[in-house]
Design a protein around this motif. Structure first.
Motif, PDB file in Angstrom:
ATOM      1  N   MET A   1     -25.468  -1.715  38.070  1.00 44.46           N
ATOM      2  CA  MET A   1     -25.809  -2.127  36.718  1.00 44.46           C
ATOM      3  C   MET A   1     -27.206  -2.750  36.777  1.00 44.46           C
ATOM      4  O   MET A   1     -27.466  -3.630  37.588  1.00 44.46           O
ATOM      5  CB  MET A   1     -24.760  -3.122  36.211  1.00 44.46           C
ATOM      6  N   THR A   2     -28.067  -2.301  35.905  1.00 42.91           N
ATOM      7  CA  THR A   2     -29.436  -2.815  35.901  1.00 42.91           C
ATOM      8  C   THR A   2     -29.508  -4.147  35.170  1.00 42.91           C
ATOM      9  O   THR A   2     -28.596  -4.520  34.431  1.00 42.91           O
ATOM     10  CB  THR A   2     -30.393  -1.821  35.217  1.00 42.91           C
ATOM     11  N   ARG A   6     -27.497  -5.689  31.849  1.00 44.97           N
ATOM     12  CA  ARG A   6     -26.849  -7.006  31.828  1.00 44.97           C
ATOM     13  C   ARG A   6     -27.362  -7.835  30.656  1.00 44.97           C
ATOM     14  O   ARG A   6     -26.586  -8.514  29.976  1.00 44.97           O
ATOM     15  CB  ARG A   6     -27.103  -7.756  33.132  1.00 44.97           C
ATOM     16  N   ALA A  23     -19.725  -5.323  36.480  1.00 49.51           N
ATOM     17  CA  ALA A  23     -20.586  -4.923  37.591  1.00 49.51           C
ATOM     18  C   ALA A  23     -19.746  -4.624  38.828  1.00 49.51           C
ATOM     19  O   ALA A  23     -20.008  -3.650  39.552  1.00 49.51           O
ATOM     20  CB  ALA A  23     -21.611  -6.006  37.885  1.00 49.51           C
ATOM     21  N   GLU A  24     -18.716  -5.434  39.080  1.00 47.14           N
ATOM     22  CA  GLU A  24     -17.835  -5.203  40.228  1.00 47.14           C
ATOM     23  C   GLU A  24     -17.056  -3.910  40.057  1.00 47.14           C
ATOM     24  O   GLU A  24     -16.866  -3.165  41.009  1.00 47.14           O
ATOM     25  CB  GLU A  24     -16.881  -6.386  40.418  1.00 47.14           C
ATOM     26  N   GLU A  26     -18.028  -1.361  38.477  1.00 47.73           N
ATOM     27  CA  GLU A  26     -18.971  -0.264  38.661  1.00 47.73           C
ATOM     28  C   GLU A  26     -19.210   0.008  40.143  1.00 47.73           C
ATOM     29  O   GLU A  26     -19.371   1.144  40.561  1.00 47.73           O
ATOM     30  CB  GLU A  26     -20.286  -0.619  37.964  1.00 47.73           C
ATOM     31  N   LYS A  27     -19.209  -1.056  40.956  1.00 54.49           N
ATOM     32  CA  LYS A  27     -19.444  -0.914  42.394  1.00 54.49           C
ATOM     33  C   LYS A  27     -18.225  -0.364  43.123  1.00 54.49           C
ATOM     34  O   LYS A  27     -18.348   0.269  44.158  1.00 54.49           O
ATOM     35  CB  LYS A  27     -19.800  -2.273  43.003  1.00 54.49           C
ATOM     36  N   ALA A  28     -17.035  -0.631  42.587  1.00 53.60           N
ATOM     37  CA  ALA A  28     -15.798  -0.198  43.240  1.00 53.60           C
ATOM     38  C   ALA A  28     -15.734   1.323  43.291  1.00 53.60           C
ATOM     39  O   ALA A  28     -16.193   2.003  42.375  1.00 53.60           O
ATOM     40  CB  ALA A  28     -14.595  -0.750  42.486  1.00 53.60           C
ATOM     41  N   PRO A  29     -15.150   1.876  44.368  1.00 53.39           N
ATOM     42  CA  PRO A  29     -15.061   3.335  44.446  1.00 53.39           C
ATOM     43  C   PRO A  29     -14.131   3.872  43.371  1.00 53.39           C
ATOM     44  O   PRO A  29     -13.171   3.221  42.970  1.00 53.39           O
ATOM     45  CB  PRO A  29     -14.481   3.578  45.846  1.00 53.39           C
TER      46      PRO A  29
END
Length: 105
Positions: A1-2, A6, A23-24, A26-29
């Motif tokens: 996330m940019t 945000r 954001a988390e 988005e990072k999760a597979p």
């Protein structure tokens, strides 16, 4: 996330915790894809009309519609606030009040 994303989410009213969760996520597979059905559809199978409409090139930009709806709602709420807020009562000064104010200086 940019950072810009945000900032936009913060401007739209999301809390810092909600943004961090997004954001988390988005990072999760991504979850394992659902196995596709091995059966083939019959040649005459049709796509339901609503789904076909959603897949068409005429699909509206949902994000811009949502932003327009939020802006309209904000304008309506501001207008209502202006029209329904009680105005302070203005006390009419009498000649005696004006004269007393002049003498008091």
């Amino acid at each position: 996330m940019t950072i810009a994303q945000r900032i936009e989410l913060r401007r739209l009213g999301y809390t810092k915790e909600e943004i961090a969760e997004l954001a988390e996520m988005e990072k999760a597979p991504a979850p394992d894809p659902v196995p596709e059905n091995t059966e083939t559809e019959p040649a005459g199978a049709e796509i339901p009309e609503q789904i076909a409409m959603d897949l068409g090139p005429e699909t509206p930009d949902v994000q811009s519609q949502l932003l327009a709806a939020i802006n309209n709602l904000t304008a309506v709420m501001q207008s209502q606030k202006l029209t329904h807020t009680a105005q302070p009562e203005i006390k009419q000064e009498t000649a005696e009040d004006i004269f007393n104010n002049i003498l008091k200086g």
